[in-house]
Design a protein around this motif. Structure first.
Motif, PDB file in Angstrom:
ATOM      1  N   ALA A 161       2.009   7.044  -5.622  1.00  0.00           N
ATOM      2  CA  ALA A 161       1.016   6.093  -5.093  1.00  0.00           C
ATOM      3  C   ALA A 161       1.636   4.705  -4.962  1.00  0.00           C
ATOM      4  O   ALA A 161       1.381   3.995  -3.978  1.00  0.00           O
ATOM      5  CB  ALA A 161      -0.215   6.058  -5.987  1.00  0.00           C
ATOM      6  N   ILE A 162       2.458   4.319  -5.935  1.00  0.00           N
ATOM      7  CA  ILE A 162       3.128   3.014  -5.860  1.00  0.00           C
ATOM      8  C   ILE A 162       4.137   3.006  -4.712  1.00  0.00           C
ATOM      9  O   ILE A 162       4.222   2.028  -3.960  1.00  0.00           O
ATOM     10  CB  ILE A 162       3.795   2.651  -7.199  1.00  0.00           C
ATOM     11  CG1 ILE A 162       2.724   2.436  -8.269  1.00  0.00           C
ATOM     12  CG2 ILE A 162       4.670   1.408  -7.064  1.00  0.00           C
ATOM     13  CD1 ILE A 162       3.260   2.334  -9.669  1.00  0.00           C
ATOM     14  N   CYS A 163       4.900   4.086  -4.570  1.00  0.00           N
ATOM     15  CA  CYS A 163       5.843   4.181  -3.442  1.00  0.00           C
ATOM     16  C   CYS A 163       5.097   4.035  -2.124  1.00  0.00           C
ATOM     17  O   CYS A 163       5.542   3.309  -1.222  1.00  0.00           O
ATOM     18  CB  CYS A 163       6.588   5.517  -3.473  1.00  0.00           C
ATOM     19  SG  CYS A 163       7.848   5.647  -4.740  1.00  0.00           S
ATOM     20  N   TRP A 164       3.953   4.709  -2.016  1.00  0.00           N
ATOM     21  CA  TRP A 164       3.161   4.617  -0.778  1.00  0.00           C
ATOM     22  C   TRP A 164       2.679   3.184  -0.564  1.00  0.00           C
ATOM     23  O   TRP A 164       2.756   2.656   0.550  1.00  0.00           O
ATOM     24  CB  TRP A 164       1.966   5.572  -0.836  1.00  0.00           C
ATOM     25  CG  TRP A 164       1.141   5.487   0.406  1.00  0.00           C
ATOM     26  CD1 TRP A 164       1.339   6.148   1.574  1.00  0.00           C
ATOM     27  CD2 TRP A 164       0.013   4.639   0.623  1.00  0.00           C
ATOM     28  NE1 TRP A 164       0.396   5.773   2.509  1.00  0.00           N
ATOM     29  CE2 TRP A 164      -0.432   4.848   1.943  1.00  0.00           C
ATOM     30  CE3 TRP A 164      -0.663   3.727  -0.174  1.00  0.00           C
ATOM     31  CZ2 TRP A 164      -1.523   4.175   2.479  1.00  0.00           C
ATOM     32  CZ3 TRP A 164      -1.751   3.057   0.359  1.00  0.00           C
ATOM     33  CH2 TRP A 164      -2.167   3.282   1.673  1.00  0.00           C
ATOM     34  N   ALA A 165       2.178   2.531  -1.636  1.00  0.00           N
ATOM     35  CA  ALA A 165       1.683   1.152  -1.509  1.00  0.00           C
ATOM     36  C   ALA A 165       2.816   0.192  -1.140  1.00  0.00           C
ATOM     37  O   ALA A 165       2.606  -0.738  -0.351  1.00  0.00           O
ATOM     38  CB  ALA A 165       1.001   0.718  -2.800  1.00  0.00           C
ATOM     39  N   LEU A 166       4.003   0.409  -1.697  1.00  0.00           N
ATOM     40  CA  LEU A 166       5.160  -0.416  -1.323  1.00  0.00           C
ATOM     41  C   LEU A 166       5.475  -0.251   0.163  1.00  0.00           C
ATOM     42  O   LEU A 166       5.690  -1.234   0.877  1.00  0.00           O
ATOM     43  CB  LEU A 166       6.390  -0.026  -2.153  1.00  0.00           C
ATOM     44  CG  LEU A 166       6.528  -0.631  -3.531  1.00  0.00           C
ATOM     45  CD1 LEU A 166       7.592   0.094  -4.334  1.00  0.00           C
ATOM     46  CD2 LEU A 166       6.848  -2.117  -3.425  1.00  0.00           C
ATOM     47  N   TRP A 167       5.536   0.993   0.619  1.00  0.00           N
ATOM     48  CA  TRP A 167       5.852   1.255   2.017  1.00  0.00           C
ATOM     49  C   TRP A 167       4.768   0.683   2.929  1.00  0.00           C
ATOM     50  O   TRP A 167       5.065   0.081   3.959  1.00  0.00           O
ATOM     51  CB  TRP A 167       6.029   2.756   2.233  1.00  0.00           C
ATOM     52  CG  TRP A 167       6.513   3.095   3.599  1.00  0.00           C
ATOM     53  CD1 TRP A 167       5.813   3.707   4.600  1.00  0.00           C
ATOM     54  CD2 TRP A 167       7.809   2.817   4.146  1.00  0.00           C
ATOM     55  NE1 TRP A 167       6.593   3.832   5.715  1.00  0.00           N
ATOM     56  CE2 TRP A 167       7.822   3.292   5.471  1.00  0.00           C
ATOM     57  CE3 TRP A 167       8.947   2.210   3.635  1.00  0.00           C
ATOM     58  CZ2 TRP A 167       8.932   3.184   6.283  1.00  0.00           C
ATOM     59  CZ3 TRP A 167      10.053   2.104   4.462  1.00  0.00           C
ATOM     60  CH2 TRP A 167      10.038   2.587   5.771  1.00  0.00           C
ATOM     61  N   HIS A 168       3.509   0.832   2.529  1.00  0.00           N
ATOM     62  CA  HIS A 168       2.387   0.306   3.307  1.00  0.00           C
ATOM     63  C   HIS A 168       2.460  -1.220   3.379  1.00  0.00           C
ATOM     64  O   HIS A 168       2.273  -1.816   4.446  1.00  0.00           O
ATOM     65  CB  HIS A 168       1.071   0.762   2.668  1.00  0.00           C
ATOM     66  CG  HIS A 168      -0.133   0.417   3.471  1.00  0.00           C
ATOM     67  ND1 HIS A 168      -0.898  -0.698   3.210  1.00  0.00           N
ATOM     68  CD2 HIS A 168      -0.706   1.030   4.528  1.00  0.00           C
ATOM     69  CE1 HIS A 168      -1.891  -0.754   4.079  1.00  0.00           C
ATOM     70  NE2 HIS A 168      -1.798   0.278   4.884  1.00  0.00           N
ATOM     71  N   SER A 169       2.747  -1.858   2.244  1.00  0.00           N
ATOM     72  CA  SER A 169       2.856  -3.313   2.197  1.00  0.00           C
ATOM     73  C   SER A 169       4.008  -3.800   3.069  1.00  0.00           C
ATOM     74  O   SER A 169       3.880  -4.784   3.804  1.00  0.00           O
ATOM     75  CB  SER A 169       3.063  -3.756   0.750  1.00  0.00           C
ATOM     76  OG  SER A 169       3.281  -5.139   0.679  1.00  0.00           O
ATOM     77  N   ARG A 170       5.126  -3.096   3.001  1.00  0.00           N
ATOM     78  CA  ARG A 170       6.283  -3.450   3.825  1.00  0.00           C
ATOM     79  C   ARG A 170       5.949  -3.342   5.307  1.00  0.00           C
ATOM     80  O   ARG A 170       6.271  -4.222   6.100  1.00  0.00           O
ATOM     81  CB  ARG A 170       7.459  -2.543   3.458  1.00  0.00           C
ATOM     82  CG  ARG A 170       8.691  -2.766   4.309  1.00  0.00           C
ATOM     83  CD  ARG A 170       9.127  -1.440   4.902  1.00  0.00           C
ATOM     84  NE  ARG A 170      10.266  -1.611   5.754  1.00  0.00           N
ATOM     85  CZ  ARG A 170      10.296  -1.214   7.016  1.00  0.00           C
ATOM     86  NH1 ARG A 170       9.262  -0.642   7.568  1.00  0.00           N
ATOM     87  NH2 ARG A 170      11.372  -1.380   7.741  1.00  0.00           N
ATOM     88  N   ASN A 171       5.253  -2.271   5.690  1.00  0.00           N
ATOM     89  CA  ASN A 171       4.885  -2.090   7.090  1.00  0.00           C
ATOM     90  C   ASN A 171       3.885  -3.138   7.566  1.00  0.00           C
ATOM     91  O   ASN A 171       3.955  -3.589   8.707  1.00  0.00           O
ATOM     92  CB  ASN A 171       4.334  -0.686   7.319  1.00  0.00           C
ATOM     93  CG  ASN A 171       5.415   0.367   7.235  1.00  0.00           C
ATOM     94  OD1 ASN A 171       6.606   0.067   7.304  1.00  0.00           O
ATOM     95  ND2 ASN A 171       5.025   1.617   7.072  1.00  0.00           N
ATOM     96  N   LYS A 172       2.946  -3.517   6.705  1.00  0.00           N
ATOM     97  CA  LYS A 172       1.992  -4.583   7.056  1.00  0.00           C
ATOM     98  C   LYS A 172       2.733  -5.887   7.335  1.00  0.00           C
ATOM     99  O   LYS A 172       2.388  -6.618   8.266  1.00  0.00           O
ATOM    100  CB  LYS A 172       0.998  -4.803   5.914  1.00  0.00           C
ATOM    101  CG  LYS A 172      -0.093  -3.795   5.852  1.00  0.00           C
ATOM    102  CD  LYS A 172      -1.159  -4.158   6.833  1.00  0.00           C
ATOM    103  CE  LYS A 172      -2.489  -3.601   6.408  1.00  0.00           C
ATOM    104  NZ  LYS A 172      -3.471  -3.744   7.459  1.00  0.00           N
ATOM    105  N   LEU A 173       3.743  -6.175   6.521  1.00  0.00           N
ATOM    106  CA  LEU A 173       4.513  -7.402   6.712  1.00  0.00           C
ATOM    107  C   LEU A 173       5.341  -7.337   7.992  1.00  0.00           C
ATOM    108  O   LEU A 173       5.368  -8.290   8.772  1.00  0.00           O
ATOM    109  CB  LEU A 173       5.411  -7.642   5.494  1.00  0.00           C
ATOM    110  CG  LEU A 173       6.220  -8.935   5.475  1.00  0.00           C
ATOM    111  CD1 LEU A 173       5.322 -10.158   5.639  1.00  0.00           C
ATOM    112  CD2 LEU A 173       7.022  -9.034   4.185  1.00  0.00           C
ATOM    113  N   VAL A 174       5.989  -6.194   8.232  1.00  0.00           N
ATOM    114  CA  VAL A 174       6.834  -6.043   9.417  1.00  0.00           C
ATOM    115  C   VAL A 174       6.004  -6.064  10.695  1.00  0.00           C
ATOM    116  O   VAL A 174       6.340  -6.741  11.664  1.00  0.00           O
ATOM    117  CB  VAL A 174       7.663  -4.738   9.338  1.00  0.00           C
ATOM    118  CG1 VAL A 174       8.324  -4.412  10.667  1.00  0.00           C
ATOM    119  CG2 VAL A 174       8.703  -4.832   8.248  1.00  0.00           C
ATOM    120  N   MET A 175       4.898  -5.330  10.709  1.00  0.00           N
ATOM    121  CA  MET A 175       4.149  -5.140  11.953  1.00  0.00           C
ATOM    122  C   MET A 175       3.036  -6.159  12.188  1.00  0.00           C
ATOM    123  O   MET A 175       2.704  -6.444  13.331  1.00  0.00           O
ATOM    124  CB  MET A 175       3.569  -3.729  11.977  1.00  0.00           C
ATOM    125  CG  MET A 175       4.628  -2.668  12.015  1.00  0.00           C
ATOM    126  SD  MET A 175       3.883  -1.040  11.931  1.00  0.00           S
ATOM    127  CE  MET A 175       5.269  -0.079  11.424  1.00  0.00           C
TER     128      MET A 175
END
Length: 197
Positions: A161-175
């Motif tokens: 769940a943390i890995c998913w939240a990290l990836w989601h947060s990274r994508n929100k910042l990038v996109m």
């Protein structure tokens, strides 16, 4: 597929993988699976995870209670099949190098999930002991698989769940240009997991 020329004026396509010559998605899927298994078997690239460990990992992954998108994300992480900046730049996608959180030159999955200072703060807030997380000395696949063996089911669910939240947060910042704090990433992972359960 071959053409059946019973009537020379009307070509007919025949699917060779079924007895009646009709196309079935099931047989097409099996063809893809068989082809991929042959490709992996003949590939010079060997995964650092042994066959028995790999099977045990997949069984554990598919048995845990996390949203399907988290399982798919773990599958993609395992094979490093995610659009990190390093993967995109290898494919000449015209992206700039550098981590979106810390600006470091590294842009790999290893950096995103473990090496970045932002990520390290997230892991520190997660209550997962750093000694359990260990290092990436043997690659992403081995790291995730071995963590699954060293954690009980609930800990592994929390880790993913943390890995998913990290990836989601990274994508929100990038996109979208929307940034999160490490604490918000942990809160998002917790809410996401609790809502699913």
């Amino acid at each position: 597929m071959q053409q059946d020329w019973a009537d020379p004026h009307v070509p007919r396509l025949v699917w060779e993988l079924t007895r009646n010559g009709k196309f079935l998605v099931k047989t097409a899927y099996q063809l893809v699976v068989d082809t991929e298994e042959q490709r992996v078997a003949s590939s010079s690239m060997s995964w650092p995870v042994k066959d028995g460990e790999s099977i045990a990992f997949w069984r554990k992954l598919w048995s845990i209670q996390v949203p399907p998108r988290v399982k798919v994300m773990a599958w993609r992480f395992y094979f490093e099949a995610v659009p990190t900046l390093s993967n995109l730049s290898r494919r000449n996608a015209g992206v700039l190098a550098g981590c979106v959180w810390c600006g470091a030159g590294s842009k790999s999955l290893i950096h995103i999930l473990e090496k970045c200072e932002f990520t390290r703060v997230v892991w520190a807030l997660s209550n997962i002991p750093w000694r359990v997380l260990g290092t990436w000395s043997e690659g992403v696949a081995t790291w995730i698989a071995r963590l699954s063996f060293n954690m009980n089911k609930e800990e592994f669910e929390w880790f993913l769940a943390i890995c998913w939240a990290l990836w989601h947060s990274r994508n929100k910042l990038v996109m979208e240009g929307k940034s999160s704090s490490p604490l918000r990433v942990i809160q998002h992972a917790s809410q996401f997991l609790n809502q699913y359960k």
